[in-house]
Structure formats: C-alpha cells, structure tokens
Design a protein around this motif. Structure first.
Motif, short mmCIF file in Angstrom:
data_model
loop_
_atom_site.label_atom_id
_atom_site.label_comp_id
_atom_site.label_asym_id
_atom_site.label_seq_id
_atom_site.Cartn_x
_atom_site.Cartn_y
_atom_site.Cartn_z
N ILE A 132 0.85 -1.19 0.00
CA ILE A 132 0.00 0.00 0.00
C ILE A 132 0.88 1.24 0.00
N THR A 133 0.30 2.35 -0.39
CA THR A 133 0.99 3.63 -0.35
C THR A 133 0.19 4.60 0.50
N ALA A 134 0.88 5.53 1.09
CA ALA A 134 0.24 6.54 1.93
C ALA A 134 1.07 7.81 1.86
N ILE A 135 0.51 8.89 2.39
CA ILE A 135 1.21 10.17 2.44
C ILE A 135 1.55 10.47 3.89
N ASP A 136 2.83 10.69 4.17
CA ASP A 136 3.30 10.99 5.52
C ASP A 136 4.04 12.32 5.48
N ASP A 137 3.46 13.34 6.12
CA ASP A 137 4.04 14.69 6.10
C ASP A 137 4.30 15.17 4.67
N GLY A 138 3.35 14.88 3.79
CA GLY A 138 3.45 15.36 2.41
C GLY A 138 4.32 14.52 1.51
N LYS A 139 4.91 13.43 2.04
CA LYS A 139 5.80 12.60 1.24
C LYS A 139 5.17 11.21 1.06
N PRO A 140 5.29 10.62 -0.15
CA PRO A 140 4.71 9.30 -0.37
C PRO A 140 5.57 8.21 0.27
N ILE A 141 4.93 7.29 0.98
CA ILE A 141 5.62 6.14 1.54
C ILE A 141 5.00 4.88 0.98
N SER A 142 5.75 3.80 1.03
CA SER A 142 5.30 2.52 0.51
C SER A 142 5.63 1.45 1.55
N VAL A 143 4.70 0.51 1.78
CA VAL A 143 4.93 -0.53 2.78
C VAL A 143 4.15 -1.79 2.41
N TRP A 144 4.75 -2.93 2.68
CA TRP A 144 4.08 -4.22 2.45
C TRP A 144 3.31 -4.58 3.71
N VAL A 145 2.03 -4.93 3.56
CA VAL A 145 1.17 -5.22 4.70
C VAL A 145 0.56 -6.61 4.55
N ALA A 146 0.66 -7.42 5.61
CA ALA A 146 -0.03 -8.71 5.68
C ALA A 146 -1.07 -8.61 6.78
N ALA A 147 -2.34 -8.87 6.42
CA ALA A 147 -3.46 -8.77 7.37
C ALA A 147 -4.03 -10.15 7.62
N ALA A 148 -4.03 -10.58 8.89
CA ALA A 148 -4.52 -11.91 9.26
C ALA A 148 -5.74 -11.76 10.16
N PRO A 149 -6.95 -12.09 9.68
CA PRO A 149 -8.15 -11.95 10.52
C PRO A 149 -8.16 -12.93 11.68
N LYS A 150 -8.57 -12.45 12.84
CA LYS A 150 -8.74 -13.27 14.04
C LYS A 150 -10.19 -13.16 14.49
N GLN A 151 -10.54 -13.92 15.51
CA GLN A 151 -11.93 -13.93 15.97
C GLN A 151 -12.37 -12.56 16.48
N ASP A 152 -11.44 -11.81 17.09
CA ASP A 152 -11.79 -10.52 17.66
C ASP A 152 -11.11 -9.35 16.98
#
Length: 462
Positions: free
Chosen positions: A62-82
């Motif tokens: 995913i990409t996002a803007i942090d203090d006006g600068k573009p950042i890029s990061v790999w995200v793994a999302a694991a659903p749990k019961q809660d």
C-alpha cells in the motif's frame, strides 16, 4: 529508509487500531487518528476491512502520504476472531532507494496477473488474481485458505512443467530453482512463469504469476481481439502504476534540493527545484486522475458499500489537508464530535470525493477566509456539504463544472479537469449524487448525498 524489522499492529473488530509499533503508531497520529482509534490511513483501513469481512488473510503493498511525502509498505493482514493482526515490512519513502529507478521487481509486479504471499517454506498465506482466466485458481485458493489445519504449498494449486516437479517429496525445490519455472493452472489456456521476490528478514516470498509471453496488455481479457486499447485503459490501468514511482522519486529528489538537505545552493537553483517538484506533483495528480477515470468508466465498476459516518469523514478530510489550509490562512470548520450523519458508501471513495472538494475549496477561496463542512440526514438521504467564500460560479459554469476535462478556463492551477467528473461518477455509483449551488461573488457549495444508514443512525442515537 527501508524497514527490515517487521512492524506489528492489531485492530479490533470495529477496525480500531488498538496497538502498533513505530513508525505505524506515529503515522496514525500524523494522519489525524488516535491510538486506540479507527485506522486513519485509508489504504490500510480498506485492507483491514476487506480481511475482516472476507475472513481471509490478505497481503499487498500500500501507499500513503506521511508529512506530504509518499511512503510505501508491504502489509499482511490476518483476521482473528476478535480483530485483525497486521505485520508491515519494507517500509520506505517512495524513491528512497537508488535501485528504485527502474527496479526490475517493480516492472514484474506490473506484469503479474497473480500475486501471492508465501512463508519461508513456500506455503501459501494469501493470494490475489487479476486475470479472468485465473478466476478458478482464485476460488481454489480462497477455499484452501478457509480450511483449518496446515497451509498448503503453492505447488499444490498449480501443475509445474517437467523439470520443476519433485515427485514423492513433501517440499518443493529451493526457491532459486523454481524462480522462472513454467506452470499451468486449471481454467487457463496460457502457460505461466513463477517469479520469486524474497521478503525482508527471510520471512517468506512474494510469488508473481506472469504470462509466459506478453501478447497483450496486462489485465486484458483473454480471447478478446483488440487492435488498439482505449486510451484511458492504457494510461489509467497499465501505465499509471509504472509512472507513480519514478515521478514520486523526481518529486522527492527535487524537494531534497529545494530544502538544501544535500548542501548549500544558490537561491535561483532552489527555485528551479521547487518548480520541478511542483510540476512533478501536477503530473502525479494527472496520473492518479487517469487511473481513477479508467476505474469509474469500466462497465463492471462497483464500489464496496459499508456503514460510514459522513461527519467522521469530514473531520478526517480536514485533518489530512490542515497543513495546506494553514499555509493559505484558511480556517476549515468541521462538524463537532457529537454530530453524526450515518450513510451507506465505500469509505475510501467517499474520502476521495471529500478530499477533492476540500482541495478545490482551499485552492480557489481567498486567503484568510473560511471553508465550512456541514452534514446531516433528511429521510432516506445523508448529505455533506463543502462551502467556500470564493468567487462562486455562474449558472453556465455550474452546468459545466462536472464535465470531463472541464477547467472553466483556468490554466496553470495544477488541475486536470477530471476531479469533479470522477467525484460525481463515484457518488452516483454509490447510489447518491454530487451537486453544486453557487452565487457569483458569494462562493460555491458542493453537496454530496448518499443513502442514509437508518440502522446505523438508530445505533448512534441509542
């Protein structure tokens, strides 16, 4: 800055970020959120919600803007019961690495029509397919991920061609021997190549499924003859992803020069760098608009409806653009914390529309004035308005302002003439509309309407 140590975080069943390592905790606050609080990064929130609703592990960059600068990061999302557990890696400023310029893995990602996440033993953790002829593979993967017990090896979902198979063995070959191996899958007439991209810290791999021969543009449906793809499909879908990173790198380098971080510099050259950065932002904005244009004009485009609060969206949009407003001396008034306007719409798309409306209001309203965001519900409709104190629009201009590429005669203002056209298409795709009321000399008021969330409204009042 490249993050090698995994960043861990956790969200509860209401998509609230309840714990997070740095730098995610800091980004959450800089984006106007709190800890604990609803995830404030739109792309991350969309991934968390999708993983929670589907109850399947998902992973993507995913990409996002942090203090006006573009950042890029790999995200793994694991659903749990809660809730949902998150693991982030390869956190970096876009364009921060020298190899980013034309990096081979970036080109491979654009050519890939299947993207999978493997652990260190090559067991499948998550997968996403984009090609129509990989749909059956996608269903098999979803079914496999939904089963209890050990994860399956990726090789159990495909048929490796002779030379890459290892009959009678529980584990596949070493990944270096499988890199670039040919395989086939049920439901696809094409042959595919497996390309491995090791993840930081020897934690696993990204596995890309790339057609053996690129005889058509990525994502073009198999079996459909096209002499020439539509211009907006070529630019928005295929070239836009490839352009984002080099353009972002140009902007980042120009800003480094402008701010003299690399050393002393004559004022005129700093001004040149500022012009380069501004031109880069204009180009990047155009690239994003073209990508959105292709998406909203696709015959199968359909937003993902969700229960949202337009008042919360207003506060988030104002928080994201607060610095830009302060620079122009513009006050942005938002609904109070006790105000709610429950609606049905896709959170990410609603925020996109509001950011476009608020950006325009800040751009075209005079300095030291006020932009007001208000919201409410009337019967089965929820609405949110953005009103400025600018020059306003004539009746004729108000009729044309939502047309494609319409800039009302403005030039050199950084706009593409697509923002309002895309915003109205998004609003109508979500079952609502976007309109404007304007009086010349007294400012303009844009109103986004969506279906009201009656049940959500009852819960909020209760």
């Amino acid at each position: 800055m490249t993050g090698r140590t995994p960043i861990r975080a956790r969200c509860d069943a209401s998509d609230r970020l309840v714990s997070a390592d740095e730098p995610l905790a800091g980004l959450q606050e800089r984006c106007g959120g709190a800890l604990p609080g609803i995830v404030a990064v739109p792309a991350l929130l969309a991934l968390v919600r999708k993983a929670r609703v589907s109850n399947l592990p998902l992973a993507r960059r995913i990409t996002a803007i942090d203090d006006g600068k573009p950042i890029s990061v790999w995200v793994a999302a694991a659903p749990k019961q809660d809730g949902v557990d998150l693991e982030l890696s390869d956190w970096r400023l876009a364009g921060d690495r020298a190899e980013d310029a034309g990096a081979p893995e970036d080109l491979l990602r654009q050519l890939a029509e299947g993207h999978f996440l493997l652990d260190a033993d090559q067991r499948l953790l998550a997968g996403h397919v984009r090609a129509p002829d990989l749909a059956q593979l996608g269903k098999q993967i979803q079914h496999g991920l939904g089963l209890s017990g050990p994860r399956k090896l990726w090789t159990e979902y495909v048929r490796l061609e002779q030379g890459a198979e290892r009959p009678g063995r529980a584990q596949p070959l070493h990944w270096r021997l499988l890199d670039d191996a040919l395989f086939t899958v049920i439901g696809s007439p094409r042959r595919w190549r497996a390309r491995f991209l090791p993840r930081p810290g020897n934690t696993g791999f990204e596995l890309l499924a790339i057609p053996e021969s690129i005889e058509r543009l990525p994502h073009e449906p198999v079996g459909i003859e096209q002499a020439m793809p539509a211009w907006n499909s070529l630019l928005g879908r295929d070239l836009a992803p490839a352009l984002r990173q080099p353009v972002s790198r140009i902007i980042a380098n120009a800003e480094t020069i402008r701010t003299r971080l690399a050393g002393p510099l004559a004022e005129e050259y700093a001004n040149y760098a500022a012009d380069i950065a501004e031109a880069g932002r204009h180009l990047l904005g155009l690239v994003e608009d073209l990508a959105d244009l292709e998406a909203v004009e696709a015959p199968d485009f359909s937003p993902a409806p969700d229960q949202i609060d337009l008042a919360d969206c207003a506060r988030r949009a104002a928080g994201i653009l607060s610095v830009r407003a302060q620079e122009r001396g513009i006050a942005v008034k938002v609904p109070g914390d006790d105000v709610h306007a429950p609606a049905i719409g896709e959170f990410r798309r609603v925020l996109q529309v509001l950011l476009n409306l608020l950006t325009n209001a800040i751009r075209y309203t005079p300095g030291n004035s006020t932009v007001v965001l208000a919201c409410g519900t009337e019967g089965g409709t929820a609405w949110i308005s953005v009103a400025d104190e600018g020059e306003g629009l004539s009746f004729e201009q108000a009729e044309r302002v939502f047309d494609k590429f319409e800039r009302l005669g403005r030039s050199g203002d950084g706009g593409s003439g697509l923002g309002l056209y895309i915003s109205r298409r998004l609003a109508r795709a979500m079952g609502g509309d976007l309109n404007v009321a304007s009086t010349p000399g007294e400012g303009a008021c844009f109103v986004l309407s969506l279906p009201a969330d009656i049940q959500g409204g009852m819960a909020l009042r209760g």
